[in-house]
Each structure stands twice: as structure tokens, then as C-alpha cells.
Write a protein that holds these residues in place. Structure first.
Motif, PDB file in Angstrom:
ATOM      1  N   THR A   4       0.861  -1.094   0.183  1.00 39.40           N
ATOM      2  CA  THR A   4       0.058   0.151  -0.403  1.00 39.40           C
ATOM      3  C   THR A   4       0.746   1.411  -0.033  1.00 39.40           C
ATOM      4  N   SER A   5       0.495   2.551   0.145  1.00 35.56           N
ATOM      5  CA  SER A   5       0.964   3.687  -0.320  1.00 35.56           C
ATOM      6  C   SER A   5       0.876   4.869   1.131  1.00 35.56           C
ATOM      7  N   GLU A   8      -1.584   5.110   4.021  1.00 32.17           N
ATOM      8  CA  GLU A   8      -3.304   5.108   3.624  1.00 32.17           C
ATOM      9  C   GLU A   8      -4.443   5.875   4.487  1.00 32.17           C
ATOM     10  N   ASP A  26      -4.396   9.206  -0.523  1.00 28.88           N
ATOM     11  CA  ASP A  26      -3.919   7.737  -0.414  1.00 28.88           C
ATOM     12  C   ASP A  26      -4.013   6.750  -0.886  1.00 28.88           C
ATOM     13  N   TYR A  27      -5.062   5.476  -1.789  1.00 25.65           N
ATOM     14  CA  TYR A  27      -4.914   4.286  -1.043  1.00 25.65           C
ATOM     15  C   TYR A  27      -5.096   2.953  -2.230  1.00 25.65           C
ATOM     16  N   ARG A  62      -5.785   1.987  -7.265  1.00 23.28           N
ATOM     17  CA  ARG A  62      -5.203   2.536  -6.437  1.00 23.28           C
ATOM     18  C   ARG A  62      -6.122   4.152  -6.461  1.00 23.28           C
TER      19      ARG A  62
END
Length: 311
Positions: A4-5, A8, A26-27, A62
Motif C-alpha cells: 500500500t501507499s 493510507e 492515497d489508498y 489505487r
């Protein structure tokens, strides 16, 4: 576990060369195709609800959401807002910014994240911003979805007089007043088929008030000015080459459904979904169907097709 970013769902910030600082979240998995969601007039990024974002993440995207300038935690510009007369007459101040400037804010976030191409989804004013990005930076856009938006032409997409009168009311100056104003307007524009959830909408409005880094009323006035300053974008939209999906309801009292029809005419090969009973609102009951339309459209592009077939 998918990568993941990092932070998240947490507010993150990027300073841009223009001096504007944009807040974003950001997901999802960095390896998934990126999708940028652009919110509407006066809305912060939390107006894209957790269920809406989560549905797209579950569908293997994303998802990046942003606060436009003059909303949420992004920069509120120093220029005075236009007065009501200027807003109604479409006479922007000399220091007004345009939708193209807001589009550059979104591109700046993508540059910061190292995202070269993206699926764009915009609602209302966010649809106008997304259209502008697709027209001026086509190399960055995989697909475009424009939700209850319009072209800027004065003869289409105009609000009902009853809506204009609501928007002309004195601006809210407290959290409580902001919640009441949001409920009053949303009940009016939500359409006939999908009554609003008062508690959920009150929470959205309160959260938006709490997150605001500046004066929400001034920010909304400058957003309206940006739309007016950008004028009729029909000719610009003729240059959009990204596969495009246009979604709107048939009971919209803020942006008349004629705006959606004009968008379809302006963008070659655009596909059109009209949802009966829907107004200018994304109710929980339509999160599943609308995110399914969006993901089907984006996935079709990813498979090399030109556009989605809507049944």
C-alpha cells in the motif's frame, strides 16, 4: 499482503511550484492502476465517502483523492472572493484562477506520486477539472469519467432558479449553520429517487467544516469564479481523446441534465449513463452501481478497448 501507499487514508501534502499546497490521500495497492478522484464545488476530499473509495479499491484500483485549492486542507488563496453580483454576472476579478490552474494542481499531485497515467473521475466542478486535464494533458489520462457535470456553455447545465436562490443565501459562519445549509441544499438537489440520509450528510458537512484550512464560503465563491472565468469549454473538450463515460441523473436541479448531454456531444465516442431519479448527489444506494460503471469503463480501457458498452 499487497503493498500500500504508506500513510493510507491519512492527509498528506505536496507543495507545488505555483505556491499552492495540495492535500491528498492515497489508498490501495501501488501496483494497481491509479485513479484520481476530483471533488466538486466547495467540497473537500471526504465528500468521496469511505464506501465509495473502498468500493473502487476493492475493484483493484489505487485511489488518490485530493482537496482542491480553496477547500479542505489545501491552500486557501489570499485573493479576495468575488461578490455575489460578480458570481451571478460571470464577471471574474482580475486575479481569478481558472479550472486549468486547478487541473495543474491535480497533475502536480500525480507527479509527486510518480504516477504517469491515471483514470480520472470528477464530479460536478471536479468533472470540469477532469475534463480540462483530459483535454490539455491527454498523455496523462487513461480514461475519463464525468459525473453530473457540464461544458461551461451558458445554454446548458444551468441550475434551477430555486437552487440559485438557495446558493445566494448568506454564507454559514459556524459549524452548526454549515450543517444546516448543507442539509437544506442537499435535500433540494438530491433528486426524487434517493432521499438523503440526514445523519450521514450532517456528519459529512461537519467533517468538511472541521477540516477546512480557510473560509469555506470564500473558497466556494472563488470556485464559482474559476468556473465562470473558464467560460464555454466545448471547443476544448472536442480535443479529449481519452475514452469517456458521462454519468448523470435526470432530476438534477444544480447542473441540469442538459449539461451531461452536452458533454457527450462535445467528446467523441463518449458513453452516457442517465440514472432515473438521481439528482446532484451520490447516495449510498448508488455507490455500488456507479463504482461498477466506473470500474467497468476503466477496465475496458486497460484491456485495450475504446470504450465501455452500457447496457
Amino acid at each position: 499482503m499487497p503493498e500500500t501507499s504508506g500513510a493510507e487514508g491519512v492527509d498528506q501534502y505536496v507543495p507545488l511550484p505555483s505556491g499552492i499546497r495540495i492535500c491528498f490521500r492515497d489508498y490501495g495497492d501501488k501496483a494497481d492502476p491509479a485513479m484520481l478522484l476530483v471533488a466538486g464545488l466547495g467540497e473537500d476530499l471526504t465528500f468521496w465517502t469511505d464506501s465509495f473509495v473502498g468500493s473502487l479499491v476493492t475493484r483493484s484500483f489505487r485511489v488518490v483523492v485530493i482537496d482542491n485549492r480553496d477547500a479542505g486542507q489545501s491552500t486557501f488563496v489570499a485573493a479576495p472572493p468575488p461578490g455575489l453580483w460578480r458570481q451571478l454576472a460571470g464577471r471574474p476579478r482580475g486575479d481569478a484562477y481558472a479550472l486549468a490552474d486547478m487541473g495543474q494542481d491535480g497533475i502536480g499531485v500525480l507527479d509527486h506520486l510518480g504516477i504517469s497515467r491515471v483514470h480520472l473521475v470528477g464530479r460536478s466542478m471536479g468533472g470540469m477539472i477532469a475534463q480540462t486535464i483530459a483535454a490539455t494533458a491527454p498523455e496523462r489520462v487513461l480514461s475519463l469519467t464525468s459525473v453530473y457535470s457540464t461544458t461551461g456553455a451558458r445554454k446548458v447545465g444551468q441550475p434551477a432558479l430555486s437552487t440559485v436562490l438557495l446558493l445566494a443565501a448568506p454564507p454559514a459562519r459556524s459549524r452548526t449553520a454549515a450543517v444546516r445549509a448543507h442539509l437544506r441544499l442537499t435535500r433540494h438537489i438530491a433528486g426524487v429517487g434517493y432521499p438523503i440520509d440526514d445523519a450521514a450528510e450532517a456528519a459529512i458537512a461537519a467533517r468538511g467544516w472541521d477540516r477546512s484550512a480557510g473560509d469555506p464560503a470564500a473558497g466556494t465563491a472563488r470556485h464559482i469564479q474559476a468556473i465562470r472565468h473558464s467560460g464555454d469549454r466545448t471547443a476544448q473538450m472536442n480535443r479529449v481523446t481519452a475514452p469517456t463515460l458521462v454519468i448523470n441523473g435526470d432530476r438534477d436541479l444544480l447542473i441540469s441534465p442538459s449539461g451531461g448531454a452536452a458533454t457527450v456531444r462535445a467528446i467523441r465516442s463518449a458513453q452516457h449513463v442517465v440514472i432515473p431519479g438521481m439528482g446532484h448527489h451520490l447516495p449510498e444506494a448508488l455507490v455500488g452501481p456507479i463504482t461498477a460503471y466506473i470500474s467497468q469503463h476503466a477496465n475496458r480501457v486497460g484491456e485495450g478497448g475504446n470504450h465501455v458498452r452500457i447496457s
